[in-house]
Write an enzyme that holds these catalytic residues in place. Structure first.
Site, PDB file in Angstrom:
ATOM      1  N   GLU A 161      32.911  21.355  18.250  1.00 28.95           N
ATOM      2  CA  GLU A 161      33.164  19.912  18.957  1.00 28.95           C
ATOM      3  C   GLU A 161      33.878  18.752  17.220  1.00 28.95           C
ATOM      4  O   GLU A 161      33.306  17.574  17.932  1.00 28.95           O
ATOM      5  CB  GLU A 161      31.603  19.043  18.799  1.00 28.95           C
ATOM      6  CG  GLU A 161      31.264  19.389  17.248  1.00 28.95           C
ATOM      7  CD  GLU A 161      30.173  21.100  17.372  1.00 28.95           C
ATOM      8  OE1 GLU A 161      29.145  20.886  16.645  1.00 28.95           O
ATOM      9  OE2 GLU A 161      30.773  22.331  17.750  1.00 28.95           O
ATOM     10  N   HIS A 164      29.173  20.289  27.198  1.00 33.26           N
ATOM     11  CA  HIS A 164      28.461  20.100  25.755  1.00 33.26           C
ATOM     12  C   HIS A 164      29.487  19.321  24.618  1.00 33.26           C
ATOM     13  O   HIS A 164      28.028  18.980  23.501  1.00 33.26           O
ATOM     14  CB  HIS A 164      28.205  21.761  25.000  1.00 33.26           C
ATOM     15  CG  HIS A 164      27.565  22.318  24.702  1.00 33.26           C
ATOM     16  ND1 HIS A 164      26.219  22.266  24.368  1.00 33.26           N
ATOM     17  CD2 HIS A 164      27.850  22.892  23.071  1.00 33.26           C
ATOM     18  CE1 HIS A 164      25.838  22.318  22.731  1.00 33.26           C
ATOM     19  NE2 HIS A 164      26.679  22.289  22.640  1.00 33.26           N
ATOM     20  N   GLU A 165      30.702  19.755  24.202  1.00 34.75           N
ATOM     21  CA  GLU A 165      31.722  19.438  23.663  1.00 34.75           C
ATOM     22  C   GLU A 165      31.392  17.894  23.502  1.00 34.75           C
ATOM     23  O   GLU A 165      31.211  17.555  22.432  1.00 34.75           O
ATOM     24  CB  GLU A 165      32.339  20.191  23.172  1.00 34.75           C
ATOM     25  CG  GLU A 165      32.601  22.443  23.571  1.00 34.75           C
ATOM     26  CD  GLU A 165      31.449  22.737  22.396  1.00 34.75           C
ATOM     27  OE1 GLU A 165      31.394  22.025  21.240  1.00 34.75           O
ATOM     28  OE2 GLU A 165      31.077  23.542  22.402  1.00 34.75           O
ATOM     29  N   HIS A 175      28.304  16.554  21.843  1.00 32.81           N
ATOM     30  CA  HIS A 175      28.437  16.167  20.938  1.00 32.81           C
ATOM     31  C   HIS A 175      28.911  15.183  20.141  1.00 32.81           C
ATOM     32  O   HIS A 175      28.895  14.777  18.781  1.00 32.81           O
ATOM     33  CB  HIS A 175      29.089  17.329  19.833  1.00 32.81           C
ATOM     34  CG  HIS A 175      28.084  18.360  19.369  1.00 32.81           C
ATOM     35  ND1 HIS A 175      26.814  18.634  18.886  1.00 32.81           N
ATOM     36  CD2 HIS A 175      28.989  19.719  20.390  1.00 32.81           C
ATOM     37  CE1 HIS A 175      26.632  20.487  19.319  1.00 32.81           C
ATOM     38  NE2 HIS A 175      27.427  20.842  20.149  1.00 32.81           N
ATOM     39  N   GLU A 183      22.110  20.333  18.284  1.00 33.76           N
ATOM     40  CA  GLU A 183      22.046  21.643  19.767  1.00 33.76           C
ATOM     41  C   GLU A 183      21.093  21.620  20.601  1.00 33.76           C
ATOM     42  O   GLU A 183      21.406  21.566  22.232  1.00 33.76           O
ATOM     43  CB  GLU A 183      22.668  23.277  18.520  1.00 33.76           C
ATOM     44  CG  GLU A 183      23.428  23.220  18.215  1.00 33.76           C
ATOM     45  CD  GLU A 183      25.085  23.497  18.483  1.00 33.76           C
ATOM     46  OE1 GLU A 183      25.220  22.577  19.981  1.00 33.76           O
ATOM     47  OE2 GLU A 183      26.033  23.418  18.004  1.00 33.76           O
ATOM     48  N   ASP A 231      25.471  30.785   9.482  1.00 33.68           N
ATOM     49  CA  ASP A 231      25.505  31.597  10.716  1.00 33.68           C
ATOM     50  C   ASP A 231      24.705  32.258  11.242  1.00 33.68           C
ATOM     51  O   ASP A 231      24.558  32.213  12.616  1.00 33.68           O
ATOM     52  CB  ASP A 231      27.156  32.345  10.269  1.00 33.68           C
ATOM     53  CG  ASP A 231      28.313  31.676  10.125  1.00 33.68           C
ATOM     54  OD1 ASP A 231      27.975  30.288  10.957  1.00 33.68           O
ATOM     55  OD2 ASP A 231      29.408  31.582   9.721  1.00 33.68           O
ATOM     56  N   TYR A 255      19.524  25.071  20.611  1.00 33.53           N
ATOM     57  CA  TYR A 255      20.130  25.018  21.475  1.00 33.53           C
ATOM     58  C   TYR A 255      19.161  24.164  22.695  1.00 33.53           C
ATOM     59  O   TYR A 255      19.366  23.375  23.415  1.00 33.53           O
ATOM     60  CB  TYR A 255      21.446  25.653  21.820  1.00 33.53           C
ATOM     61  CG  TYR A 255      22.029  25.876  21.438  1.00 33.53           C
ATOM     62  CD1 TYR A 255      23.599  25.106  21.781  1.00 33.53           C
ATOM     63  CD2 TYR A 255      21.976  26.299  19.941  1.00 33.53           C
ATOM     64  CE1 TYR A 255      24.599  25.563  20.623  1.00 33.53           C
ATOM     65  CE2 TYR A 255      23.244  26.665  18.760  1.00 33.53           C
ATOM     66  CZ  TYR A 255      23.821  26.397  19.365  1.00 33.53           C
ATOM     67  OH  TYR A 255      25.556  26.399  18.993  1.00 33.53           O
TER      68      TYR A 255
END
Length: 641
Positions: free
Chosen positions: A305, A329-330, A333, A352, A408, A416
């Protein structure tokens, strides 16, 4: 009322060293002190060496040169500093594999003088702590540096690895803590800064950044950018390659390689509708333009994003718009994540989870309630599967500090899907006429700020719960935020379209008669995903061949189908799919799509050997983040043997 974070579950209390109904101690024994809950500073970021409470970067000016031959970026980074602690005499930054040549400080009058600095030993997760001595608390500091060819946040592609195969390609991926591999920074979402950049490169490539890209800018090797809104470091982004632009609306369009741009613009043609829809729900889009950059298939994520320039995987371009919820979704953001940012990775659900919820509302408004319901049901099913193997502590929305953990690797689908499900629960209990203004208020009141879970709960208590004091109990709130699993009272999505799929699948499994082509020809990607997900752990070779002959699953260009079909084929010993599996793993680097296949392959000696063979071929085209994930899986498997 007390904060829910002070209401410990029984398991947490026992872990802290107490027990219920313990046998009484002898009279002479001293009384044991009651355990005290430790309050976590949720604004502290354990993944950064920076000390933003003492001094924070408020503006970054970059002057960089891209060298495709050496696979490096080099130049200077100049920081404008806000000295919050007037007794502080050091600036601490995050770096990873950077070569520093000079560090200077400005006295405020334009005079630059060298500053002493120390670069600590490299930590394999967090990189090297850079400590700069600043006894005068300089208002500006400048660092001259160069990246490593192996920078974890950059990928360099030879022309043969691109769509057009004419020019090289380079792009960044700064989230979660990879910005430090190409710019020395306070690499934490708790710090926000504006930035500008001057970038030079070979004249035949177009350079773009997460800033004010001019669609009409000439391709001349000399580019300037400005981002006037403060962003966290993980949203710093750069890309360079054979890129052209095609508009979708006055404020949105697509950048892509020439052979991809028309196809991408057609697939994403509803983007302006999505922007207008989100504005109607949650307030104005505050970033100027919303453009998308379609990257090569090696991009490790579905999308990133980056403000004003979302990075997108080509794997969502399947010709029927069935996967464009990724764009929703992006885009979402731009409100949740970019506008209001989680202060550290332990509160990723604030980013998220909120975004997945907003994405669903966009999908519903643009493509209908049933399309959104199918995606919600898939997300909820995926969450139920993930929770089966996730550690209980990782199933919470409000995570404990990620001390020593790679963010990560700590990231999962839980923030999410569980985060979105929690917001859907609140929406159901309060009604959209109450919940929508509340969520818009959250975005407005915290715009361009970094926040934590404590702040959200406080805002919830002040601005939503009083609207209907009986709508949500304290126990329910605590269960969502601080307990593992899915609450038993969570509202479950139920798609009518999936009922048709279930009937067809059950009939085929019982009779071996495939559903009428008139039915399946209208199925969306989501329905095919649901069909495959319900086929069970294994099928017979004849069953798989019958499905393959009818629906051409093997060799599909649809990654959502491939990531489900190929693991089923591996588990079922369907050897006919192996060449296509190898080709897919070599062509695609998106972690979500390939890791389930690798994970299934490594479960047998033969599969492990094949996985290693494929990885050796695919590795040159994988992003460093993807490479790291596959290497870790292979190493873990080898160690387990």
């Amino acid at each position: 009322m007390r904060s829910v974070f002070l209401l410990l579950s029984c398991a947490a209390v026992m872990a802290a060293g107490c027990s219920r109904d313990a046998a009484p101690a002898p009279e002479a024994a001293p009384a044991k002190p009651k355990p005290v809950a430790v309050k976590v500073d949720r604004s502290q970021d354990e993944s950064s060496y920076a000390e933003p409470g003492k001094v924070a970067i408020t503006d970054l000016a970059l002057d960089l040169a891209i060298d495709f031959d050496k696979k490096t970026i080099g130049g200077t980074a100049t920081y404008k500093l806000d000295w919050k602690d007037k007794s502080a005499t050091q600036l601490v930054l995050d770096t990873r594999a950077l070569t520093l040549s000079k560090v200077e400080g400005d006295d405020g009058k334009g005079n630059w003088t060298p500053l002493k600095y120390a670069l600590a030993a490299n930590d394999k997760i967090f990189g090297s702590k850079l400590t700069i001595e600043t006894p005068a608390r300089n208002p500006n500091v400048r660092i001259a540096y160069q990246t490593s060819p192996e920078a974890s946040g950059l990928q360099w592609l030879e022309p043969s690895m691109t769509e057009g195969k004419q020019l090289p390609f380079m792009f960044s991926q700064s989230q979660a803590i990879h910005a430090r591999s190409w710019v020395p920074l306070q690499d934490t979402p708790s710090v926000r800064f504006t930035y500008s950049a001057h970038v030079t490169s070979r004249p035949d490539v177009m350079v773009l950044m997460s800033a004010d890209n001019d669609p009409a800018a000439p391709r001349d090797g000399d580019y300037s950018f400005k981002m006037p809104n403060p962003i966290p470091s993980y949203l710093l982004a750069i890309a360079a390659g054979d890129l052209v632009f095609k508009p979708i609306s006055a404020r949105s369009g697509v950048w892509a390689e020439p052979t991809m741009v028309d196809k991408a613009a057609k697939e994403f043609e509803d983007t302006e509708k999505m922007i207008a829809t989100t504005e109607a729900l949650y307030g104005p889009y505050r970033w100027g333009r919303y453009d998308m950059l379609v990257l090569p298939p090696s991009f490790p994520f579905g999308g990133m994003e980056n403000p004003r320039l979302t990075f997108v995987t080509p794997t969502v371009i399947v010709g029927d718009k069935s996967l464009v919820s990724l764009i929703a979704h992006e885009l979402a953001h731009s409100w949740s994540g970019n506008l209001v940012t989680n202060a550290s990775s332990k509160d990723m659900w604030l980013n998220e989870g909120f975004t997945t919820y907003v994405q669903s509302r966009i999908t519903e408004a643009v493509y209908g309630q049933e399309a959104a319901e199918m995606e919600r049901q898939i997300d909820q099913a995926d969450l139920a599967e993930e929770i089966k193997t996730a550690a209980p502590a990782d199933q919470l929305l409000v995570l404990a500090p990620l001390t020593g953990r790679d963010p990560d690797e700590a990231l999962s689908g839980i923030p999410y899907n569980k985060g979105a499900w929690f917001l859907q629960f609140l929406e159901q209990r309060f009604g959209r006429e109450v919940f929508d203004p509340f969520l818009r208020g959250w975005f407005d009141d915290h715009a361009f700020q970094s926040v934590n879970s404590d702040q959200f709960v406080a805002y919830l208590r002040k601005n939503l719960l009083p609207k209907n004091p009986t709508a949500v109990t304290e126990a329910e709130l605590n269960t969502w935020l601080n307990e593992p699993g899915i609450p038993a009272f969570a509202p479950k999505a139920q798609s009518r379209g999936f009922a048709i799929v279930d009937t067809a699948r059950i009939a085929w499994l019982g009779s071996k008669t495939l559903p009428n082509a008139q039915i399946t020809s209208a199925w969306t990607t989501q329905q095919w995903v649901h069909f495959i997900d319900g086929l069970g752990d294994k099928l017979g070779a004849e069953q798989l061949k019958q499905l393959d002959d009818a629906y051409k699953f093997t060799g599909t260009q649809n990654g959502e189908i491939a990531m489900r079909w190929y693991p089923l084929a591996v588990r079922s010993g369907y050897a006919e799919a192996q060449p296509a599996i190898g080709a897919f793993l070599e062509r695609v680097g998106r972690r979500k799509l390939i890791m389930p296949i690798y994970e299934e392959l490594v479960k047998t000696p033969e599969g492990l050997a094949f996985a290693k063979e494929v990885f050796a071929k695919a590795r040159p085209g994988y992003h460093p983040i993807t490479t790291g994930s596959v290497e870790a899986l292979l190493a873990k498997t080898e160690a387990g043997k």
